[in-house]
Design a protein around this motif. Structure first.
Motif, PDB file in Angstrom:
ATOM      1  N   TYR B  24      -3.922  -6.001   7.490  1.00 46.84           N
ATOM      2  CA  TYR B  24      -4.136  -5.147   6.371  1.00 46.84           C
ATOM      3  C   TYR B  24      -4.015  -5.897   5.149  1.00 46.84           C
ATOM      4  CZ  TYR B  24       0.844  -6.277   6.999  1.00 46.84           C
ATOM      5  OH  TYR B  24       2.038  -6.846   7.015  1.00 46.84           O
ATOM      6  N   ALA B  25      -4.266  -7.301   5.244  1.00 42.90           N
ATOM      7  CA  ALA B  25      -4.760  -7.912   4.207  1.00 42.90           C
ATOM      8  C   ALA B  25      -6.164  -7.994   3.926  1.00 42.90           C
ATOM      9  CB  ALA B  25      -4.337  -9.410   4.390  1.00 42.90           C
ATOM     10  N   HIS B  52     -11.785  -2.346   9.685  1.00 44.79           N
ATOM     11  CA  HIS B  52     -11.617  -1.241   8.827  1.00 44.79           C
ATOM     12  C   HIS B  52     -11.237   0.069  10.022  1.00 44.79           C
ATOM     13  CE1 HIS B  52     -11.993   1.717   5.783  1.00 44.79           C
ATOM     14  NE2 HIS B  52     -12.654   2.587   6.415  1.00 44.79           N
ATOM     15  N   LEU B  55      -8.022  -0.289  11.389  1.00 37.01           N
ATOM     16  CA  LEU B  55      -6.869  -0.054  10.442  1.00 37.01           C
ATOM     17  C   LEU B  55      -6.755   1.389  10.505  1.00 37.01           C
ATOM     18  CD1 LEU B  55      -7.426  -2.529   7.491  1.00 37.01           C
ATOM     19  CD2 LEU B  55      -5.332  -2.257   9.002  1.00 37.01           C
ATOM     20  N   LEU B  56      -7.875   2.182  10.615  1.00 38.92           N
ATOM     21  CA  LEU B  56      -7.928   3.692  10.637  1.00 38.92           C
ATOM     22  C   LEU B  56      -7.439   4.426  11.946  1.00 38.92           C
ATOM     23  CD1 LEU B  56     -11.159   4.448   8.679  1.00 38.92           C
ATOM     24  CD2 LEU B  56      -8.699   4.534   7.882  1.00 38.92           C
TER      25      LEU B  56
ATOM     26  N   PHE C 339      -3.811   9.580   4.313  1.00 43.86           N
ATOM     27  CA  PHE C 339      -5.002   9.186   3.814  1.00 43.86           C
ATOM     28  C   PHE C 339      -5.336   9.061   2.294  1.00 43.86           C
ATOM     29  CE2 PHE C 339      -7.005   8.992   8.126  1.00 43.86           C
ATOM     30  CZ  PHE C 339      -6.514   9.775   8.761  1.00 43.86           C
ATOM     31  N   TYR C 342     -10.760   7.174  -1.810  1.00 47.25           N
ATOM     32  CA  TYR C 342     -11.102   6.666  -3.252  1.00 47.25           C
ATOM     33  C   TYR C 342     -12.344   6.146  -3.503  1.00 47.25           C
ATOM     34  CZ  TYR C 342     -10.900   1.722  -0.881  1.00 47.25           C
ATOM     35  OH  TYR C 342     -11.001   0.831  -0.314  1.00 47.25           O
ATOM     36  N   TYR C 356      -1.176  -3.704  -0.204  1.00 53.48           N
ATOM     37  CA  TYR C 356      -0.970  -4.386   1.041  1.00 53.48           C
ATOM     38  C   TYR C 356       0.304  -3.751   1.857  1.00 53.48           C
ATOM     39  CZ  TYR C 356      -4.188  -7.812  -0.617  1.00 53.48           C
ATOM     40  OH  TYR C 356      -5.264  -8.374  -1.008  1.00 53.48           O
ATOM     41  N   ARG C 359      -0.825  -0.451   3.220  1.00 55.06           N
ATOM     42  CA  ARG C 359      -1.551  -0.404   4.542  1.00 55.06           C
ATOM     43  C   ARG C 359      -0.255  -0.987   5.681  1.00 55.06           C
ATOM     44  NH1 ARG C 359      -6.940  -3.527   3.681  1.00 55.06           N
ATOM     45  NH2 ARG C 359      -8.085  -1.684   3.445  1.00 55.06           N
ATOM     46  N   GLU C 360       0.622  -2.087   5.290  1.00 57.25           N
ATOM     47  CA  GLU C 360       1.221  -2.175   6.186  1.00 57.25           C
ATOM     48  C   GLU C 360       2.249  -1.034   6.884  1.00 57.25           C
ATOM     49  OE1 GLU C 360       4.931  -5.855   6.747  1.00 57.25           O
ATOM     50  OE2 GLU C 360       4.301  -5.297   4.540  1.00 57.25           O
ATOM     51  N   LYS C 364      -3.646   4.958   5.188  1.00 55.55           N
ATOM     52  CA  LYS C 364      -5.059   4.799   5.508  1.00 55.55           C
ATOM     53  C   LYS C 364      -5.816   4.795   4.253  1.00 55.55           C
ATOM     54  CE  LYS C 364      -4.175   5.426  10.155  1.00 55.55           C
ATOM     55  NZ  LYS C 364      -3.832   6.297  11.010  1.00 55.55           N
ATOM     56  N   PHE C 365      -6.760   3.842   3.966  1.00 51.19           N
ATOM     57  CA  PHE C 365      -7.784   3.979   3.006  1.00 51.19           C
ATOM     58  C   PHE C 365      -9.034   3.900   3.256  1.00 51.19           C
ATOM     59  CE2 PHE C 365      -4.505   2.955  -0.627  1.00 51.19           C
ATOM     60  CZ  PHE C 365      -3.560   2.288   0.231  1.00 51.19           C
ATOM     61  N   ILE C 366      -9.850   5.001   2.634  1.00 55.52           N
ATOM     62  CA  ILE C 366     -11.259   5.392   2.943  1.00 55.52           C
ATOM     63  C   ILE C 366     -11.651   5.253   1.658  1.00 55.52           C
ATOM     64  CG2 ILE C 366     -13.010   6.739   3.946  1.00 55.52           C
ATOM     65  CD1 ILE C 366     -10.912   7.653   6.187  1.00 55.52           C
TER      66      ILE C 366
END
Lengths: 291, 153, 690
Positions: B24-25, B52, B55-56, C339, C342, C356, C359-360, C364-366
């Motif tokens: 996630y870094a 990606h 991570l998803l 989610f 952005y 970070y 996310r840890e 979830k980022f899209i």
């Protein structure tokens, strides 16, 4: 000091000229090697299938080496080199892994050994033998020969297992050896590119296209030959050069030399002993280029 | 072997010793994709995309698409990642996963079988041995049985 | 002044800066030939203590009653010479300062003769104006110790407390039933990456207010009218039952902001209960009525709703808010999938690390493309969101139980009426505009009114509090001093000639002119800034500006065009920006042709059509009117007025047979030396003067 010579799978089967030239050069330089018939594949081909198993059979090779009273393995192939080194590195750092491997090795009557040094023949030449010693053995400087060096990937990376031996972005060991032979180094701009070899098994088209990009650049730069240190890479540049020519309708006719073949030429060793006639792309004419 | 946690665990298990950098870094800089030799030829392949998707939690899609088999394991992405993420190792993990699910390319599976049965990728026949003798090279051993035991399962 | 006019001309060498190019002794001799000049002197450095002392002696010795200084630029040393002249016993408004360095010696270095000629003209112009100068006086307005703070959110609260703690009497007006503003509606708040409980933060401050006897709180009151000026404001407020009039010396505006909610139907907002804005989410979480989060397993947050497009810019706070709430939701429902969709994520300072951590935690980022927002549908009761993932280059589909939209912000409701009452301006989004982003960030152009917090632009608590303290500090300065001094450059109306057309009253940018029942105008001297707009527009020519009278300016024009007018350009430059540009050209030693003769006015709005006409009548080759760049006029809208007037002037000139193309307009910032020099080059070229 005696080295356990690790031939790997590809060299004896597809490129025994690399073995020939290596033995010839090592003899000339007074380096003693021992052949161990118990050595198996280093494990690299199954890294992608089962990483642990790959490490396991790698560790077996290390154990075999130790069991014969030797503590340094000399490799011809970069992939073998990286696989064996990775194994040695991990075992020494991860005690859990070491234990697990030991348990499994016991099934075939061996114990895990982590105190084995693994050296690539090119590194042996550069570090252990040294440029001065090599220089003193040069009988026929390869003046006028333009060489494009291909370091490949596993000769330098991953940098942790090589513990910063050589700067991965600006490597020099092969360049120095090439210079000592009297040949001229040609820079072609694509030095860092992978040969694409590992893709041959899963996607031949892509693999050939990757190799082609480097061949184009080398040709553009006007090199007389490619110099490399891995039979896996040579599968692409030498073995498949004609295939790439046909596929993409180009002509290269660029001979591919293994480092000991190049060095052997400058040391005055005859082409037959160096196995030059076994190179897929004709390499015999190279001699004519040397002034 | 399904969740991100397990995949991470496995990654950690092998590489914690070298110093693991969490997935996630990744801030999606694209350095990995920029230096990837395969991406230059095959635009759809992208190390950044693979990270990606992991991570998803899109592991299933990733594995079933077989995109991970495009990687040549050249390590450039890992060496050049500004965040120190072990991308090549991650993709190797995914390849192992794919193999376990029986989705690896035939060639890969074949090589595994070859090592299991004969201990080498290429077993030299009589003809090859003769050629070696002629060239003054020592004879090579035959198949290595130990591997049959070690590669079982 | 019936006395004999006795003018002294003091010319500076400025070392070799002036003397190296201009023949100063010649100027001295020339000045002596001008009408009313009784003494003319040269000084090596006229701003030095020695020389100023000499100047004072000469003034007394020759009984001078007007002084002309020809030296550097008035923008640097006019105040110094005014003081000196005052010390010598003269009214400081009897000084005229011309620049023969920035306007001559520095910019015509290779044309020594022309530079000297120009300097002579400039001195001639100054002498003719000086002959007409009259005494002026600074206006002193008393300022008391009462303040009104409009808006009881965190900014208003902090401002009120700061003022009260300094001993001022504060009336804090809030239109809601309780103090607190947005803070009341938040479930969590973050300051410097630390999470705080808004209730605690608020309560602590409310306790302070309660125990402070200098603060009077009026909640549930609306502002109905605001009148007056610094030291003398009257604020009328009303609640349901009655009204009150509060007298104050200063006003702090802290009216905050509101969310710019999406339109009904946009992303199903207003049509589906599961779609909320961030603030609505916080409120819902705060109330947590009947398990608001039960059965919520998937949350989707979409950022930059209606922001960062052609209409609206970045709202500044959206990223921080959305991530704070994403973290909050994940904490409240640990096994949920969150989610964040952005375009960019900009987090200042240490906030950057939060990504970070999130996310840890598994958020979830899209990232979606700027021009392809997610599509939201309701499919049989399920919220379906389709988003194009830029990394995968594919559209992904997410089913959500809750959709949160991060929108931008706009000024508080009713800000349009309030700004009319306060006579301040706002931008198109309703955020109030400060006097100057660097030189007056919490001031309004009118004295005595200040602004802070989200009423100015969206910001977090920390910045709001910073600004609230700043505004209180600014308000305290005049209140501590007890008075403010307004410059004596103000408008004066001659009622005898006035026909009560009301134009001046309507057009004054500072609302400094009031009319009585018979529509007769009267200047509120405290509010007048002396821009001259009224004077230039007045059809009856009955308004005059102290120190910038029409006849004084005409005298300068006449002096300039006395000789060889066909070679000369008359340039009107405003003191603040245009003259700054002229000075900058001088400092940078940009060389340009010496044809212009510049006349300083305070604002380009001062330039009347008759002045322009006069210049052409007397044979000038061209006329330049130069003012501040839009929208930074020092007098708010002076340059707009100047532009309109110049356009009218062109039509009039044409009718009178002059070439309207010879009238130029220039907007020049104070740093834009090159622009001024370049205009001079072009003008000379196009008017055929080279």
């Amino acid at each position: 000091m005696r080295y356990a010579l690790f031939l790997g799978c590809t060299t004896p089967a597809r490129s025994r000229q690399y073995e020939m030239s290596s033995r010839a050069v090592l003899e000339r330089l007074g380096v003693e090697v021992v052949d161990l018939s118990e050595f198996s594949c280093c494990g690299y081909p199954i890294k992608a299938s089962d990483y642990y198993k790959a490490l396991l059979i790698s560790a077996r090779n290390l154990a075999i080496c130790k069991s014969k009273g030797l503590s340094t393995i000399l490799t011809i192939c970069s992939s073998c080199n990286s696989m064996l080194r990775e194994c040695a590195y991990l075992i020494s750092k991860d005690s859990e892994l070491k234990e697990k491997i030991d348990k499994d090795l016991k099934k075939v009557g061996l114990s895990v050994e982590d105190d084995i040094e693994i050296k690539h023949i090119a590194k042996l030449l550069y570090e252990d033998v040294g440029l001065e010693e090599i220089g003193s053995k040069i009988e026929r400087p390869l003046k006028g020969l333009k060489i494009a060096n291909h370091y490949g990937c596993h000769y330098l990376m991953p940098k942790e297992i090589y513990e910063g031996e050589e700067d991965i972005l600006n490597p020099y060991s092969l360049d120095r050896i090439t210079e000592i032979t009297g040949a001229q180094i040609v820079h072609y701009g694509y030095e860092k590119s992978c040969c694409g070899g590992p893709l041959l098994v899963s996607d031949e088209d892509t693999a050939l296209e990757i190799a082609r990009q480097k061949l184009d650049r080398v040709k553009e730069a006007g090199a007389d030959a490619i110099n490399l240190v891995c039979p896996f890479c040579s599968l692409m540049y030498d073995g498949n050069q004609k295939g790439i020519e046909r596929r993409f309708e180009t002509k290269y006719r660029i001979p591919v030399l293994y480092i000991t073949q190049l060095l052997g030429l400058s040391m005055g060793i005859d082409s037959k002993s160096l196995g030059l006639n076994l190179n897929v792309v004709k390499a015999r004419d190279l001699i004519d280029k040397i002034s | 072997m399904d969740s991100l946690m397990e995949a991470e665990e496995k990654l950690r298990g092998f590489r914690e010793t070298i110093g693991s950098q969490k997935l996630y870094a990744c801030f999606e800089c694209g350095h990995c994709s920029a230096c990837c030799p395969v991406k230059r030829i095959r635009q759809e392949y992208s190390p950044r995309k693979i990270i990606h998707m992991v991570l998803l939690d899109m592991l299933d899609e990733l594995i079933s698409s077989n995109i991970v088999w495009y990687c040549t394991n050249c390590y450039l992405c890992q060496e050049l990642c500004p965040q120190g993420i072990r991308i090549a190792d991650l993709i190797l993990e995914l390849k192992n996963l794919s193999f376990k699910r029986g989705l690896s390319p035939d060639g890969i599976r074949r090589q595994f079988e070859l090592l299991k049965t004969q201990g080498r990728i290429y077993l030299l026949d009589e003809f090859d041995q003769k050629k070696r003798k002629k060239a003054g090279l020592p004879q090579l051993g035959g198949s290595i049985d130990d591997l049959r035991v070690l590669l079982e399962g | 002044m019936a006395d004999e006019i006795r003018i002294g001309v003091f010319i500076c060498d400025c070392g070799s800066n002036i003397r190296g190019v201009i023949d100063v002794p010649e100027l001295v001799e020339f000045s002596k030939t001008l009408p009313y000049v009784v003494v003319s002197d040269e000084g090596k450095w006229t701003c030095s203590v020695d020389y100023l002392s000499r100047m004072k002696d000469l003034i007394k010795e020759h009984s001078l009653n007007r002084v002309v200084v020809a030296a550097c630029t008035p923008r640097t040393h006019e105040p110094l010479f005014k003081r000196t002249v005052k010390e010598a016993g003269l009214n400081p408004y009897l000084l005229e300062f011309v620049s023969i360095r920035e306007q001559a010696s520095w910019v015509h270095m290779k044309q020594k003769e022309e530079a000297t000629k120009k300097a002579k003209d400039l001195i001639k112009m100054a002498v003719s104006k000086a002959a007409l100068l009259e005494e002026g006086e600074e206006i002193r307005l008393p300022v008391g110790k009462e303040s009104v703070v409009i808006g009881g959110g965190i900014s208003g609260i902090y401002s009120a407390l700061s003022l009260a703690n300094q001993g001022f009497q504060v009336t804090l007006i809030e239109r809601e039933k309780e103090l607190g503003g947005i803070l009341k509606r938040l479930k969590s708040v973050k300051v410097d990456s630390k999470e705080l409980d808004p209730k605690e933060v608020l309560q602590a401050k409310l306790n302070e207010i309660e125990s402070n006897s200098n603060i009077k709180v009026l909640t549930g009151y609306e502002i109905k009218e605001v009148d007056g000026y610094i030291g003398n404001f009257r604020v009328k407020v009303e609640n349901g039952s009655g009204s009150e009039e509060i007298k104050a010396s200063t006003i702090v505006v802290a009216t905050g902001m509101t969310e710019r909610k999406p339109q009904r139907g946009q992303f199903l907002y207003g049509e589906d209960r599961k779609v909320l804005t961030q603030l609505e989410l916080e409120q819902a979480l705060k109330e947590n009525s009947d398990g608001f989060l039960n059965d919520v397993k998937r949350v989707v947050i979409i950022n930059c709703i209606n922001s960062r497009n052609e209409e609206y810019g970045c709202c500044n706070m959206g990223c921080q808010i959305s991530l704070k709430n994403a973290a909050m939701l994940k904490e409240m429902i640990p096994d949920s999938e969150i989610f964040v969709l952005y375009r960019d994520l900009t987090l200042p300072g240490s906030e950057g690390k939060i990504i970070y951590r999130l996310r840890e935690k598994g958020i979830k980022f899209i990232r979606f493309p700027d021009d392809r927002y997610p599509i939201v549908r309701n499919d049989n009761g399920t919220l379906k969101i389709e988003v194009f993932d830029r990394i995968i280059s594919e559209a992904l589909n997410i089913d959500a139980d809750l959709l949160v939209l991060t929108c931008g912000f706009k000024g508080a409701d009713g800000i349009d009426e309030l700004k009319g009452m306060l006579k301040v301006s706002s931008n198109s989004e309703g955020f109030l505009q400060e006097a100057h982003v660097k030189l007056g960030p919490v001031d309004f152009p009118s004295d005595g009114i200040y602004l802070c917090g989200c009423s100015r632009s969206p910001k977090g608590i920390k910045e709001s509090v910073d600004e609230a303290m700043a505004a209180a500090m600014r308000a305290s300065i005049p209140m501590n001093q007890g008075y403010i001094e307004a410059e004596g450059i103000i408008a004066k109306i001659d009622l005898e000639r006035c026909n009560s057309c009301g134009l001046c009253w309507k057009r004054c940018p500072f609302s400094a002119i009031k009319v009585d029942e018979e529509k007769r105008p009267h200047v509120i001297e405290a509010l007048c800034k002396g821009c001259g707009l009224c004077a230039a527009d007045c059809p009856k020519r009955c308004i005059t500006i102290v120190h910038f009278r029409e006849d004084q300016i005409i005298a300068q024009i006449e002096a300039a065009l006395e000789e060889e007018p066909q070679k000369k350009i008359i340039g009107f430059v405003c003191h603040w920006c245009a003259l700054g540009g002229v000075d900058m050209a001088g400092v940078s030693r940009l060389q340009y042709p010496p044809n212009a003769r510049l006349i300083r006015v305070m604002c380009s709005a001062r330039v009347s059509i008759s002045m322009i006409e006069k210049a052409f009548e007397l044979g000038a080759a061209g006329v330049l009117v130069a003012g501040c760049e839009f929208p930074t006029c020092h007098y708010i809208s002076g340059n707009y007025a100047a532009e309109k007037r110049v356009n009218r002037a062109k039509k009039i000139l044409k009718k009178k047979g002059y070439d309207p193309e010879r009238l130029w307009l220039l907007w020049c910032s104070a740093a834009d030396g090159p622009k001024f020099a370049d205009t001079m080059q072009r003008m000379v070229k196009e008017l055929g003067l080279n």
